[in-house]
Design a protein around this motif. Sequence first.
Motif, PDB file in Angstrom:
ATOM      1  N   UNK A 527       0.863  -1.374  -0.004  1.00  0.00           N
ATOM      2  CA  UNK A 527      -0.004  -0.003   0.091  1.00  0.00           C
ATOM      3  C   UNK A 527       0.887   1.118  -0.036  1.00  0.00           C
ATOM      4  N   UNK A 528       2.005   1.045   0.598  1.00  0.00           N
ATOM      5  CA  UNK A 528       2.829   2.254   0.699  1.00  0.00           C
ATOM      6  C   UNK A 528       3.146   3.271  -0.474  1.00  0.00           C
ATOM      7  N   UNK A 529       3.291   2.564  -2.068  1.00  0.00           N
ATOM      8  CA  UNK A 529       3.458   3.413  -3.017  1.00  0.00           C
ATOM      9  C   UNK A 529       2.033   3.807  -3.678  1.00  0.00           C
ATOM     10  N   UNK A 530       1.145   3.228  -3.360  1.00  0.00           N
ATOM     11  CA  UNK A 530      -0.356   3.388  -3.874  1.00  0.00           C
ATOM     12  C   UNK A 530      -0.699   4.748  -3.162  1.00  0.00           C
ATOM     13  N   UNK A 531      -0.411   4.768  -2.121  1.00  0.00           N
ATOM     14  CA  UNK A 531      -0.727   6.012  -0.891  1.00  0.00           C
ATOM     15  C   UNK A 531       0.191   7.125  -1.440  1.00  0.00           C
ATOM     16  N   UNK A 532       1.511   6.923  -1.578  1.00  0.00           N
ATOM     17  CA  UNK A 532       2.176   7.894  -2.008  1.00  0.00           C
ATOM     18  C   UNK A 532       1.830   8.609  -3.201  1.00  0.00           C
ATOM     19  N   UNK A 533       1.507   7.804  -4.332  1.00  0.00           N
ATOM     20  CA  UNK A 533       0.866   8.243  -5.343  1.00  0.00           C
ATOM     21  C   UNK A 533      -0.278   9.207  -5.085  1.00  0.00           C
ATOM     22  N   UNK A 534      -1.363   8.604  -4.355  1.00  0.00           N
ATOM     23  CA  UNK A 534      -2.521   9.244  -4.154  1.00  0.00           C
ATOM     24  C   UNK A 534      -2.254  10.644  -3.275  1.00  0.00           C
ATOM     25  N   UNK A 535      -1.424  10.579  -2.479  1.00  0.00           N
ATOM     26  CA  UNK A 535      -0.985  11.750  -1.879  1.00  0.00           C
ATOM     27  C   UNK A 535      -0.537  13.012  -2.801  1.00  0.00           C
ATOM     28  N   UNK A 536       0.369  12.590  -3.117  1.00  0.00           N
ATOM     29  CA  UNK A 536       1.249  13.258  -4.277  1.00  0.00           C
ATOM     30  C   UNK A 536       0.430  13.847  -5.402  1.00  0.00           C
ATOM     31  N   UNK A 537      -0.562  13.072  -5.895  1.00  0.00           N
ATOM     32  CA  UNK A 537      -1.360  13.538  -7.010  1.00  0.00           C
ATOM     33  C   UNK A 537      -2.382  14.454  -6.423  1.00  0.00           C
ATOM     34  N   UNK A 538      -2.876  14.464  -5.155  1.00  0.00           N
ATOM     35  CA  UNK A 538      -3.794  15.125  -4.493  1.00  0.00           C
ATOM     36  C   UNK A 538      -3.256  16.538  -4.352  1.00  0.00           C
ATOM     37  N   UNK A 539      -1.995  16.566  -4.141  1.00  0.00           N
ATOM     38  CA  UNK A 539      -1.312  17.884  -3.803  1.00  0.00           C
ATOM     39  C   UNK A 539      -0.740  18.480  -5.102  1.00  0.00           C
ATOM     40  N   UNK A 540      -1.397  17.851  -6.375  1.00  0.00           N
ATOM     41  CA  UNK A 540      -1.140  18.434  -7.616  1.00  0.00           C
ATOM     42  C   UNK A 540       0.179  18.196  -8.120  1.00  0.00           C
ATOM     43  N   UNK A 542       3.175  14.619  -9.094  1.00  0.00           N
ATOM     44  CA  UNK A 542       3.260  13.410  -9.761  1.00  0.00           C
ATOM     45  C   UNK A 542       4.629  12.748  -9.107  1.00  0.00           C
ATOM     46  N   UNK A 543       4.537  11.493  -9.132  1.00  0.00           N
ATOM     47  CA  UNK A 543       5.647  10.712  -8.721  1.00  0.00           C
ATOM     48  C   UNK A 543       5.993   9.637  -9.910  1.00  0.00           C
ATOM     49  N   UNK A 544       7.107   9.429 -10.179  1.00  0.00           N
ATOM     50  CA  UNK A 544       7.897   8.746 -11.083  1.00  0.00           C
ATOM     51  C   UNK A 544       8.877   8.075 -10.661  1.00  0.00           C
ATOM     52  N   UNK A 545       9.449   6.628 -11.605  1.00  0.00           N
ATOM     53  CA  UNK A 545      10.185   5.976 -11.208  1.00  0.00           C
ATOM     54  C   UNK A 545      11.102   5.629 -12.332  1.00  0.00           C
ATOM     55  N   UNK A 546      12.687   5.782 -12.010  1.00  0.00           N
ATOM     56  CA  UNK A 546      13.607   5.070 -12.944  1.00  0.00           C
ATOM     57  C   UNK A 546      14.259   3.953 -12.282  1.00  0.00           C
ATOM     58  N   UNK A 547      14.325   2.773 -13.019  1.00  0.00           N
ATOM     59  CA  UNK A 547      15.143   1.597 -12.453  1.00  0.00           C
ATOM     60  C   UNK A 547      15.452   0.538 -13.555  1.00  0.00           C
ATOM     61  N   UNK A 548      16.419  -0.293 -13.212  1.00  0.00           N
ATOM     62  CA  UNK A 548      16.851  -1.467 -13.794  1.00  0.00           C
ATOM     63  C   UNK A 548      16.995  -2.456 -13.006  1.00  0.00           C
ATOM     64  N   UNK A 549      16.547  -3.642 -13.353  1.00  0.00           N
ATOM     65  CA  UNK A 549      16.963  -4.816 -12.478  1.00  0.00           C
ATOM     66  C   UNK A 549      18.407  -5.077 -12.129  1.00  0.00           C
ATOM     67  N   UNK A 550      18.664  -5.124 -10.711  1.00  0.00           N
ATOM     68  CA  UNK A 550      20.091  -5.465 -10.236  1.00  0.00           C
ATOM     69  C   UNK A 550      20.976  -3.835 -10.414  1.00  0.00           C
ATOM     70  N   UNK A 551      20.208  -2.900 -10.502  1.00  0.00           N
ATOM     71  CA  UNK A 551      21.015  -1.594 -10.474  1.00  0.00           C
ATOM     72  C   UNK A 551      20.376  -0.631  -9.559  1.00  0.00           C
ATOM     73  N   UNK A 552      19.408  -0.814  -8.731  1.00  0.00           N
ATOM     74  CA  UNK A 552      18.818   0.015  -7.834  1.00  0.00           C
ATOM     75  C   UNK A 552      17.509   0.651  -8.477  1.00  0.00           C
ATOM     76  N   UNK A 553      16.887   1.511  -7.871  1.00  0.00           N
ATOM     77  CA  UNK A 553      15.680   2.377  -8.027  1.00  0.00           C
ATOM     78  C   UNK A 553      15.843   3.940  -7.720  1.00  0.00           C
ATOM     79  N   UNK A 554      15.468   4.831  -8.480  1.00  0.00           N
ATOM     80  CA  UNK A 554      15.121   6.191  -8.156  1.00  0.00           C
ATOM     81  C   UNK A 554      13.796   6.429  -8.287  1.00  0.00           C
TER      82      UNK A 554
END
Length: 564
Positions: A527-540, A542-554
Amino acid sequence: MTSAPPDSHPPAAPPSTDVEALRREVATLREESSRLRRMLDTAARIAWSHDVRAGGGEPVAPAWQAFTGQSLEAFGNQGWLTVLHPDDRAGALASWADAVAAKRSFSTRYRVRRADGVYVWMLAKGTPVLGPDGEVQEWVGTCSDIQDQCLREERAAFLARAGELFSSSLDAAATLATLANLSVPAHADWCLVDLLHEDGHFERSQVVTADPAQLPLANTVRGLSPVPRDQPVYPPSVALTTGRSTLVPEVTAPLLEAVAQDANHLATMHQVGMRSLLTVPLMARGHILGALTFILTRSGRHYGDEDLQFAQELANLAALAVDNARLLQGARDAIRLRDEFLSVASHELKTPLTPLSLKLQVLSRAVRAHPDSPLAPVIEAHVETGHRQVRRLTELMNDLLDVSRISAGTFRLQREAMDVAALVREVSARFAPRFALEHCPFTVEAPESVPGCFDRPRLAQVLDHLLDNALKYGAGTPVSLTLTTDGAAARIRVRDGGIGIAPEQRSRLFERYGRAVSERHYGGLGLGLYLTRTIVEAEGGRVSLESRPGEGAEFEVMLPLQQA
């Protein structure tokens, strides 16, 4: 010896062979003409001609009189227009006038009233016969019965249109209303739709009549119960209980008496004035959902096997739409019940956490009051572990309550003037011991101050989820939290060097209960990222993700510093 002048002798008779050949040619022409006439009578219902020089015209064959019942006298002087459907007369006359003016062939469709009063579609074709001077001497043509072809075209278009309308609605009642109103008056003078509900009770859902003056009678018909007798013979009852179709080309008084459920039912059917009737079941996935009944009362036509087949195709489309609507409603009800359960469970689970937290605080104070006790360090460590688990359970319960609020539409933000940079440093300081415990190098970069107007607790919740996510999936790797501004927006980036995320899994991460990894190896409710997206979009933002397997995520959160 004298000879007679040439002109004194009588003309010689033609050879007998020439006479016989001429007779054979005439006989052949007559036979060919007769054969062509029979072909015309077979290929077309009506053949006609119009002698321009004579200024009149009449059908070549008596088929016109037999088909329309119109006399030859009534046919002339454009009297043929009177047996065309009123809506088609202007178009037919315009096609004829255009062809005459241009001296060219024409082809047009219109409906012709048969002798029995029923209109049928005809294809009229005509062509001019030109004389040596290029002027029209005569018009010849045919009128072919294309009722079956037009009926197939109309029904195919009708089914396509019905399918579009049915698929555009996910409400069973709206689908059935569309079904009944589409069918009248295109295919019936009356349409009845009966439903069999999942609990077993019957309902007359729709009654539509083509005559507005019969609306009071339609209300009476709707009030009749389709509940069958022990051995049902009433067509809707037969369809509802056995799934069988019923076709009655000609409704008779004895038949009405046989199917009537009582005297009131019989009187109502007589008032409707049924002439022809068909009933087909609404079935989906092998289950009977209801029954569809078409009734003819005013026109001279009668239902046949093709009408029954068409009605069943229409009923199948409607049944599929109704079944889908019911399945969707069932899914919505299940989701609603689940969310209600989660809401109640969250409140109930939070209730014992409060006294447990208080007991842990009392125990912690008691331990600190006896620092010399050899058990003090051990007890203090256990107390701190208990506090951590209580906080974790509280966060999980709060997440479930937030999901319930979002589902119920009661999720709201309480914005206030705040410093985003100060909040970033505050949350980071709270997480620093956890990162140290997991041997994760943790760095924070933020300006001195980033003023904005946001819901401070909710923004802290976003940071909690992002850092908790980095701690969970990037354990033992460097984690960084960066806050920057570009004038119009603040950007929060959380970077880890963990397992990374495959491209095909990214879209699922921000959905409710979404996961990119197995819950057996990584905990949480998803639920964490779902709530993150909901809160951020409610604040006007957006949330995005850049990632590759084995190379972490941002993860990057963009928040507008000026609210609209």
